[in-house]
Design an enzyme around this catalytic site. Structure first.
Site, PDB file in Angstrom:
ATOM      1  N   ARG A   1       0.783  -1.243   0.000  1.00  0.00           N
ATOM      2  CA  ARG A   1       0.000   0.000   0.000  1.00  0.00           C
ATOM      3  C   ARG A   1       0.815   1.293   0.000  1.00  0.00           C
ATOM      4  NH1 ARG A   1      -4.953  -0.081   3.994  1.00  0.00           N
ATOM      5  NH2 ARG A   1      -3.304   0.164   5.520  1.00  0.00           N
ATOM      6  N   ASP A   2       2.134   1.228  -0.110  1.00  0.00           N
ATOM      7  CA  ASP A   2       2.915   2.465  -0.146  1.00  0.00           C
ATOM      8  C   ASP A   2       4.182   2.288  -0.989  1.00  0.00           C
ATOM      9  OD1 ASP A   2       3.313   5.150   0.430  1.00  0.00           O
ATOM     10  OD2 ASP A   2       4.350   4.761   2.316  1.00  0.00           O
ATOM     11  N   ILE A   3       3.999   1.717  -2.184  1.00  0.00           N
ATOM     12  CA  ILE A   3       5.134   1.512  -3.075  1.00  0.00           C
ATOM     13  C   ILE A   3       5.464   2.842  -3.752  1.00  0.00           C
ATOM     14  CG2 ILE A   3       5.982   0.299  -5.119  1.00  0.00           C
ATOM     15  CD1 ILE A   3       4.039  -2.001  -4.311  1.00  0.00           C
TER      16      ILE A   3
ATOM     17  N   ASN B   1      10.651   4.269  -0.882  1.00  0.00           N
ATOM     18  CA  ASN B   1      10.523   3.035  -0.101  1.00  0.00           C
ATOM     19  C   ASN B   1      11.254   1.862  -0.757  1.00  0.00           C
ATOM     20  OD1 ASN B   1       9.146   4.076   2.055  1.00  0.00           O
ATOM     21  ND2 ASN B   1       7.119   3.538   1.287  1.00  0.00           N
TER      22      ASN B   1
END
Length: 196
Positions: A61-63, A67
């Site tokens: 959910r936070d690519i 990151n």
């Protein structure tokens, strides 16, 4: 689990090295070539495919480039920051307003809940930034513009980098479709389209 303090902890390895956003900013025109991008993203596609293959699937959910770390030790990229990752339960929804990064978060993260195609959007948005040097238009902004004018303000990758093969540009566009059902069904399918 710490029953004494009534807490649960998530331990993650520390990986020394710069992230792809830092490295992207150091590149000419703030972007990488297609061969560099494909090489750096291959381990990330493998990792996300592995996560989605779990029972139940795990959604990152936070690519985004910041990151993804390039370790100083061996240079093979690593996906980090699982702080908002979750198991996917198709019978429930989890809204994640303000829990996604502008430009990289899928439209459903602003409203209806996430699924494995949410990560496909993040992978597409990451490729978009790495190849063009630009953070893509935010999904919420795109939805607003499309509801007013029926025109998606997201310019194709090929618009900014004409040397990019049309098939690659179209694969990234499909991965970043506003309607999640129009995206690739799996990470593997997306990877195959990029490398066709």
């Amino acid at each position: 689990d710490d029953d004494k303090r009534n807490r649960a902890y998530m331990l993650m390895d520390y990986i020394a090295g710069p992230n792809l956003e830092t490295l992207r900013q150091q590149q000419p025109e703030h972007r990488f070539s297609l061969p560099q991008t494909v090489r750096m993203m291959a381990p990330i596609f493998d990792a996300v495919s592995f996560l989605h293959g779990q029972t139940p699937p795990i959604i990152h959910r936070d690519i985004k480039p910041s990151n993804i770390i390039v370790p100083t030790a061996d240079g093979s990229t690593v996906l980090v920051d699982f702080g908002i990752a979750k198991e996917y339960n198709p019978d429930s929804t989890t809204t994640a307003i303000r829990r996604c990064s502008p430009g990289y978060g899928a439209p459903e993260q602003y409203a209806i809940g996430t699924n494995t195609r949410t990560d496909i959007y993040g992978l597409g948005a990451t490729l978009y930034a790495l190849l063009t040097g630009l953070v893509p238009e935010d999904a919420f902004y795109r939805m607003t513009q499309m509801s007013n004018s029926n025109v998606d303000p997201l310019e194709p990758v090929k618009h900014f980098v004409p040397a990019i093969p049309l098939a690659v540009s179209q694969a990234i566009e499909r991965a970043m479709a506003i309607n999640s059902n129009e995206r690739f069904a799996t990470v593997r399918e997306f990877w195959e389209a990029l490398n066709a």
